[in-house]
Design a protein around this motif. Structure first.
Motif, PDB file in Angstrom:
ATOM      1  N   PHE A 116      20.233  13.236   0.756  1.00  0.00           N
ATOM      2  CA  PHE A 116      19.754  11.704   0.565  1.00  0.00           C
ATOM      3  C   PHE A 116      19.392  11.505  -0.841  1.00  0.00           C
ATOM      4  N   VAL A 117      20.111  10.888  -1.752  1.00  0.00           N
ATOM      5  CA  VAL A 117      20.024  10.382  -2.896  1.00  0.00           C
ATOM      6  C   VAL A 117      19.561   9.077  -2.907  1.00  0.00           C
ATOM      7  N   GLU A 118      18.196   8.855  -3.600  1.00  0.00           N
ATOM      8  CA  GLU A 118      17.716   7.526  -3.916  1.00  0.00           C
ATOM      9  C   GLU A 118      17.588   7.229  -5.296  1.00  0.00           C
ATOM     10  N   VAL A 119      18.415   6.292  -5.690  1.00  0.00           N
ATOM     11  CA  VAL A 119      18.681   5.816  -7.237  1.00  0.00           C
ATOM     12  C   VAL A 119      17.545   4.694  -7.339  1.00  0.00           C
ATOM     13  N   ILE A 120      16.575   4.837  -8.377  1.00  0.00           N
ATOM     14  CA  ILE A 120      15.356   4.010  -8.361  1.00  0.00           C
ATOM     15  C   ILE A 120      15.966   3.167  -9.912  1.00  0.00           C
ATOM     16  N   THR A 121      16.252   1.762  -9.981  1.00  0.00           N
ATOM     17  CA  THR A 121      16.584   1.231 -10.885  1.00  0.00           C
ATOM     18  C   THR A 121      15.428   0.487 -11.655  1.00  0.00           C
ATOM     19  N   ALA A 122      15.714  -0.214 -12.813  1.00  0.00           N
ATOM     20  CA  ALA A 122      14.600  -1.070 -13.589  1.00  0.00           C
ATOM     21  C   ALA A 122      15.221  -2.532 -13.542  1.00  0.00           C
ATOM     22  N   ASN A 123      16.482  -2.672 -13.037  1.00  0.00           N
ATOM     23  CA  ASN A 123      16.942  -3.907 -12.790  1.00  0.00           C
ATOM     24  C   ASN A 123      15.949  -4.887 -12.330  1.00  0.00           C
ATOM     25  N   LYS A 124      16.178  -6.204 -12.610  1.00  0.00           N
ATOM     26  CA  LYS A 124      15.247  -7.353 -12.061  1.00  0.00           C
ATOM     27  C   LYS A 124      15.042  -7.643 -10.600  1.00  0.00           C
ATOM     28  N   SER A 125      16.326  -7.528 -10.034  1.00  0.00           N
ATOM     29  CA  SER A 125      16.481  -7.694  -8.624  1.00  0.00           C
ATOM     30  C   SER A 125      16.845  -6.604  -7.757  1.00  0.00           C
ATOM     31  N   LEU A 126      17.810  -5.620  -8.493  1.00  0.00           N
ATOM     32  CA  LEU A 126      18.348  -4.564  -7.586  1.00  0.00           C
ATOM     33  C   LEU A 126      17.432  -3.498  -7.761  1.00  0.00           C
ATOM     34  N   ILE A 127      16.741  -3.012  -6.632  1.00  0.00           N
ATOM     35  CA  ILE A 127      15.567  -1.715  -6.713  1.00  0.00           C
ATOM     36  C   ILE A 127      16.117  -0.533  -6.525  1.00  0.00           C
ATOM     37  N   LYS A 128      16.963  -0.279  -5.390  1.00  0.00           N
ATOM     38  CA  LYS A 128      17.352   0.969  -5.131  1.00  0.00           C
ATOM     39  C   LYS A 128      18.722   1.107  -4.439  1.00  0.00           C
ATOM     40  N   LEU A 129      19.520   2.218  -4.814  1.00  0.00           N
ATOM     41  CA  LEU A 129      20.592   2.468  -4.205  1.00  0.00           C
ATOM     42  C   LEU A 129      20.425   3.658  -3.415  1.00  0.00           C
ATOM     43  N   ASN A 130      21.047   3.737  -2.265  1.00  0.00           N
ATOM     44  CA  ASN A 130      20.622   4.947  -1.415  1.00  0.00           C
ATOM     45  C   ASN A 130      21.931   5.467  -1.124  1.00  0.00           C
TER      46      ASN A 130
END
Length: 192
Positions: A142-156
């Motif tokens: 399971f790969v969780e990509v954490i972003t610094a975008n304003k509204s997009l928080i995570k991609l799993n």
């Protein structure tokens, strides 16, 4: 007994002269060194985050929207790809569907994301971290990509491998990154 006062006075005066010389010399040397300009070849750039254009086609399976006093949290479950879910947060409003479409870069062509709707997105994503949780028994990661975008928080994501080289390769391919960037961002956790 000989008189030692002149010899002691001579020793004290020579130590005093040596101290004054050392103090003055170190002061001059310090001023000279501080006046020099230092040029660095490599600069530390701690405030820069990796930015990518996330490009993927997928089908929306389900959209869950939760609202509290100030935020709207959205979790979108996705099928037919390595991407399994997307997590978003918006300030509370009456136009959540429009905010989702804007985050995916689909607005104004698409105003509302529907279930079983195929989408192709090209989103600029600023990456904070990548967490890879390796499940040895199930042979999955399971790969969780954490972003610094304003509204997009995570991609799993869900990768069908537990080999680190393959995980890094798939992450590089899915996120359109350089392998060095993936190695800097990814953190592994093993589960049995």
């Amino acid at each position: 007994m000989p008189d030692l006062r002149p010899q002691i006075l001579l020793i004290i005066l020579s130590l005093l002269l040596l101290g004054i010389t050392f103090w003055t010399g170190s002061d001059l040397l310090t001023k000279h060194l501080l006046a020099l300009s230092y040029r660095t070849i490599d600069k530390l750039q701690a405030d820069q985050m990796t930015q990518v254009i996330f490009m993927m086609s997928f089908t929306v399976l389900d959209t869950q929207i939760e609202q509290d006093k100030t935020l709207t949290k959205v979790n979108i479950n996705i099928g037919n790809s390595l991407l399994k879910s997307v997590e978003m947060e918006f300030p509370k409003s009456n136009f959540d569907e429009v905010a989702i479409a804007k985050t995916f870069g689909l607005y104004p062509q698409v105003k509302k994301i529907k279930n079983n709707q195929p989408l192709t997105v090209n989103i600029p994503v600023v990456l904070k971290a990548i967490k890879a949780e390796i499940k040895q028994e199930k042979k999955l990661t399971f790969v969780e990509v954490i972003t610094a975008n304003k509204s997009l928080i995570k991609l799993n994501f869900l990768f069908p491998t537990t080999e680190i080289n393959m995980i890094e390769s798939m992450t590089t391919q899915v996120l359109n990154l350089q392998s060095e960037d993936v190695k800097k961002l990814v953190r592994y956790q093993m589960r049995r």
